[in-house]
Motif scaffolding. Sequence first.
Motif, PDB file in Angstrom:
ATOM      1  N   SER A 164      45.813  29.301  40.492  1.00 52.96           N
ATOM      2  CA  SER A 164      45.398  30.315  39.430  1.00 52.96           C
ATOM      3  C   SER A 164      46.167  31.459  39.615  1.00 52.96           C
ATOM      4  O   SER A 164      46.277  32.004  40.537  1.00 52.96           O
ATOM      5  N   GLU A 166      44.958  34.419  39.138  1.00 53.93           N
ATOM      6  CA  GLU A 166      44.109  35.489  39.681  1.00 53.93           C
ATOM      7  C   GLU A 166      44.163  35.291  41.395  1.00 53.93           C
ATOM      8  O   GLU A 166      43.403  36.235  42.084  1.00 53.93           O
ATOM      9  N   ALA A 194      46.951  31.441  32.429  1.00 54.23           N
ATOM     10  CA  ALA A 194      45.690  32.063  32.577  1.00 54.23           C
ATOM     11  C   ALA A 194      44.321  31.323  31.988  1.00 54.23           C
ATOM     12  O   ALA A 194      43.442  31.345  32.745  1.00 54.23           O
ATOM     13  N   GLY A 198      41.727  27.972  36.785  1.00 56.09           N
ATOM     14  CA  GLY A 198      40.855  28.811  37.592  1.00 56.09           C
ATOM     15  C   GLY A 198      39.548  28.840  36.965  1.00 56.09           C
ATOM     16  O   GLY A 198      38.592  29.586  37.739  1.00 56.09           O
ATOM     17  N   LYS A 199      39.226  28.868  35.696  1.00 50.49           N
ATOM     18  CA  LYS A 199      38.034  29.029  34.857  1.00 50.49           C
ATOM     19  C   LYS A 199      37.112  28.037  35.342  1.00 50.49           C
ATOM     20  O   LYS A 199      37.113  27.093  35.942  1.00 50.49           O
ATOM     21  N   SER A 208      38.756  32.271  39.992  1.00 48.64           N
ATOM     22  CA  SER A 208      38.828  33.067  38.857  1.00 48.64           C
ATOM     23  C   SER A 208      38.267  34.367  39.141  1.00 48.64           C
ATOM     24  O   SER A 208      37.010  34.532  39.466  1.00 48.64           O
ATOM     25  N   ASP A 232      30.840  30.960  36.718  1.00 46.29           N
ATOM     26  CA  ASP A 232      31.387  31.815  35.406  1.00 46.29           C
ATOM     27  C   ASP A 232      30.268  31.954  34.540  1.00 46.29           C
ATOM     28  O   ASP A 232      29.102  31.388  34.281  1.00 46.29           O
TER      29      ASP A 232
END
Length: 273
Positions: A164, A166, A194, A198-199, A208, A232
């Motif tokens: 990712s 991040e 993005a 990663g989310k 993330s 998340d």
Amino acid sequence: MNKKTEFTFPKELEPYKEALEHTVMPFIKIREQLDKTPKIYESKLGGNPYLPKSAQHPIDSYEAPMLLLAQINFSQAPEIEDMPNSGILQFFITGKEEIDYGQDPDDYTSQKNFRVVYYQDVITDESKLVTDFSYLKQADIDFDYFPIQREIALSFEIQEEPLSCEDYRFDELADSNELLGALCENDDDFDLYADLYGKGHKIGGYLSTPQTDPRTYSEELAEYDILLLQIDSDENEDQDIMFGDLGVVNFLIKKKDLTQLNFKDVVYNWSCS
């Protein structure tokens, strides 16, 4: 980071495949099951924890019982390298802080106001488990500020993702790779990258974070190389999960500790935009 795989990038990101394919790794995608009520020993976000009558409820520095953030029963999840294949792993945070949620910015591993608990042997006989949690309501906790507002059952599936943008290792790789440098300079392609990787809720894979990866400027924290859990915030209208302003929670662990099922040394980081 892994060797080359057959991972498929969208056509917009194909030009960068050669630079990224060796970073692709599997992770366990966590999905919310809003139409199911989990049993006390099943995987969940929020709600009451699995707690044998012989065990103690985790207590924070305010001498109050902590609240369950997440509970993973690994017998319900697909197997993935390094992660347990059985047992229950729990993540608690204090219910007494509506701002920091138990995070100590001076010591990300201090478990005084968060706690990671692992039960290798799982009891399913509920007569041997705590089922009366009325003591939580007597602990002067403002539940309205807790980031998870309902008990949510979970399901799992294996997915793959590349590094990712991040993760602290992305900038290191981009500095030495011409293709990734080009990706960073192309706003449309970088935004797509993005958004894709990663989310979400997950076990393993790459993190993330709305702010800087805490491992970026710390060789000591860089040793925590495995994403143990990420939660998340929900962007749905109910906003059942909300850490600050659409924040994200990461728990990180060293591989050697994970393989030994030692969860006493874990990095807890959350941040929002």
